[in-house]
Write a protein that holds these residues in place. Sequence first.
Motif, mmCIF file in Angstrom:
data_model
loop_
_atom_site.group_PDB
_atom_site.id
_atom_site.type_symbol
_atom_site.label_atom_id
_atom_site.label_comp_id
_atom_site.label_asym_id
_atom_site.label_seq_id
_atom_site.Cartn_x
_atom_site.Cartn_y
_atom_site.Cartn_z
ATOM 1 N N ALA A 46 -0.367 10.420 -9.070
ATOM 2 C CA ALA A 46 -1.300 9.291 -8.971
ATOM 3 C C ALA A 46 -0.548 8.052 -8.489
ATOM 4 O O ALA A 46 0.509 7.714 -9.022
ATOM 5 N N ALA A 47 -1.132 7.377 -7.500
ATOM 6 C CA ALA A 47 -0.503 6.175 -6.948
ATOM 7 C C ALA A 47 -1.459 4.993 -7.086
ATOM 8 O O ALA A 47 -2.677 5.148 -7.010
ATOM 9 N N ALA A 48 -0.876 3.819 -7.284
ATOM 10 C CA ALA A 48 -1.664 2.600 -7.399
ATOM 11 C C ALA A 48 -0.936 1.472 -6.684
ATOM 12 O O ALA A 48 0.289 1.499 -6.527
ATOM 13 N N GLN A 49 -1.736 0.477 -6.262
ATOM 14 C CA GLN A 49 -1.162 -0.712 -5.609
ATOM 15 C C GLN A 49 -1.719 -1.937 -6.316
ATOM 16 O O GLN A 49 -2.915 -2.006 -6.598
ATOM 17 N N SER A 50 -0.825 -2.876 -6.613
ATOM 18 C CA SER A 50 -1.237 -4.109 -7.293
ATOM 19 C C SER A 50 -0.854 -5.308 -6.446
ATOM 20 O O SER A 50 0.307 -5.450 -6.063
ATOM 21 N N SER A 69 -2.176 -10.333 -9.002
ATOM 22 C CA SER A 69 -3.046 -9.609 -9.923
ATOM 23 C C SER A 69 -2.244 -9.010 -11.080
ATOM 24 O O SER A 69 -1.061 -8.713 -10.938
ATOM 25 N N SER A 70 -2.926 -8.846 -12.202
ATOM 26 C CA SER A 70 -2.227 -8.294 -13.368
ATOM 27 C C SER A 70 -2.388 -6.778 -13.461
ATOM 28 O O SER A 70 -1.879 -6.156 -14.387
ATOM 29 N N ARG A 71 -3.107 -6.171 -12.497
ATOM 30 C CA ARG A 71 -3.368 -4.736 -12.591
ATOM 31 C C ARG A 71 -3.729 -4.174 -11.221
ATOM 32 O O ARG A 71 -4.091 -4.931 -10.310
ATOM 33 N N PRO A 72 -3.670 -2.841 -11.095
ATOM 34 C CA PRO A 72 -4.074 -2.220 -9.829
ATOM 35 C C PRO A 72 -5.585 -2.341 -9.624
ATOM 36 O O PRO A 72 -6.318 -2.804 -10.506
ATOM 37 N N SER A 73 -6.069 -1.876 -8.464
ATOM 38 C CA SER A 73 -7.499 -1.955 -8.136
ATOM 39 C C SER A 73 -8.313 -1.059 -9.071
ATOM 40 O O SER A 73 -7.790 -0.133 -9.699
ATOM 41 N N ASP A 74 -9.642 -1.338 -9.115
ATOM 42 C CA ASP A 74 -10.530 -0.506 -9.944
ATOM 43 C C ASP A 74 -10.434 0.962 -9.533
ATOM 44 O O ASP A 74 -10.414 1.854 -10.381
ATOM 45 N N GLY A 75 -10.387 1.210 -8.234
ATOM 46 C CA GLY A 75 -10.319 2.590 -7.748
ATOM 47 C C GLY A 75 -9.019 3.273 -8.157
ATOM 48 O O GLY A 75 -9.015 4.450 -8.535
ATOM 49 N N ASP A 76 -7.920 2.535 -8.109
ATOM 50 C CA ASP A 76 -6.631 3.123 -8.503
ATOM 51 C C ASP A 76 -6.624 3.447 -9.995
ATOM 52 O O ASP A 76 -6.047 4.460 -10.420
ATOM 53 N N LEU A 77 -7.266 2.587 -10.791
ATOM 54 C CA LEU A 77 -7.334 2.858 -12.237
ATOM 55 C C LEU A 77 -8.260 4.050 -12.510
ATOM 56 O O LEU A 77 -7.956 4.900 -13.360
ATOM 57 N N ALA A 78 -9.368 4.137 -11.755
ATOM 58 C CA ALA A 78 -10.264 5.296 -11.916
ATOM 59 C C ALA A 78 -9.552 6.583 -11.480
ATOM 60 O O ALA A 78 -9.728 7.640 -12.093
ATOM 61 N N LEU A 89 0.837 -1.207 0.000
ATOM 62 C CA LEU A 89 0.000 0.000 0.000
ATOM 63 C C LEU A 89 0.866 1.249 0.000
ATOM 64 O O LEU A 89 0.637 2.186 -0.751
ATOM 65 N N SER A 90 1.863 1.264 0.893
ATOM 66 C CA SER A 90 2.845 2.355 0.823
ATOM 67 C C SER A 90 3.942 1.935 -0.165
ATOM 68 O O SER A 90 4.018 2.456 -1.259
ATOM 69 N N GLY A 91 4.776 0.987 0.259
ATOM 70 C CA GLY A 91 5.845 0.509 -0.616
ATOM 71 C C GLY A 91 6.874 1.581 -0.908
ATOM 72 O O GLY A 91 7.697 1.443 -1.808
ATOM 73 N N ASP A 92 6.806 2.690 -0.151
ATOM 74 C CA ASP A 92 7.689 3.848 -0.360
ATOM 75 C C ASP A 92 7.490 4.501 -1.722
ATOM 76 O O ASP A 92 8.400 5.118 -2.294
ATOM 77 N N LYS A 93 6.237 4.437 -2.177
ATOM 78 C CA LYS A 93 5.890 5.069 -3.467
ATOM 79 C C LYS A 93 6.135 6.571 -3.457
ATOM 80 O O LYS A 93 6.429 7.156 -4.498
ATOM 81 N N LEU A 94 5.972 7.199 -2.279
ATOM 82 C CA LEU A 94 6.144 8.658 -2.235
ATOM 83 C C LEU A 94 7.528 9.047 -2.747
ATOM 84 O O LEU A 94 7.690 10.050 -3.428
#
Length: 184
Positions: free
Chosen positions: A146-150, A154-163, A100-105
Amino acid sequence: MTTIAIVYHSGFGRTAAQAEAVLRGIQSVPDVTAHLIRVEDVEAHWATLDAADAIVFGSPTYMGSVSGPFKSFMDASSRRWLQQAWKDKIAAGFTNSGSLSGDKLNTLVQLAIFAAQHGMVWVGQAELPGGRADDAINRIGSMLGAAAQSDQGSSRPSDGDLATAEKFGARVAYAAQRWKRGAI
Ligand SMILES: Cc1cc2nc3c(=O)[nH]c(=O)nc-3n(C[C@H](O)[C@H](O)[C@H](O)COP(=O)(O)O)c2cc1C
């Protein structure tokens, strides 16, 4: 016509799904042309980047930072830096990771500093966090980009992250249009 390029890396296709969502958002705005460029193909597309009104940078978060291939693209762009070829273009960024974080910031900070190095004008993510559900907008709570978590399986991020990525693409497109219209 406003032109926007998305240049991104994706090792396993998940950030590619996010990049395609950003593309859909850009394409939802009238009078905007968008180009989706993989960093692996960038040698054939420097002129496209130079001609764009805005460039959106996308990378998965690997080891708390941009991926190696994306960093190679950043270093190769130093020729553009020398010529100030991207000065005053709109810039924005997105990233995707396993946690969820993964140090994406840190990845988004890297992308924002990269844009600043080029004299670009950074546009952040403006959707308020809408909760933690998979379909929630900005469930990661990221405002710099924009941040996403996969999930691993799964082959893609969540529906909300894609939206969220789609809304982000539209925001960048409107910002680029306003910036271009106001240019002197
Ligand atoms: C070399 C490597 C390093 C990674 N480092 C991180 C990390 O620092 N934080 C994290 O949350 N996920 C990390 N991951 C997981 C990826 O970010 C995740 O699988 C992501 O969805 C990959 O996107 P892609 O399919 O576009 O390559 C790492 C994956 C790899 C292969």
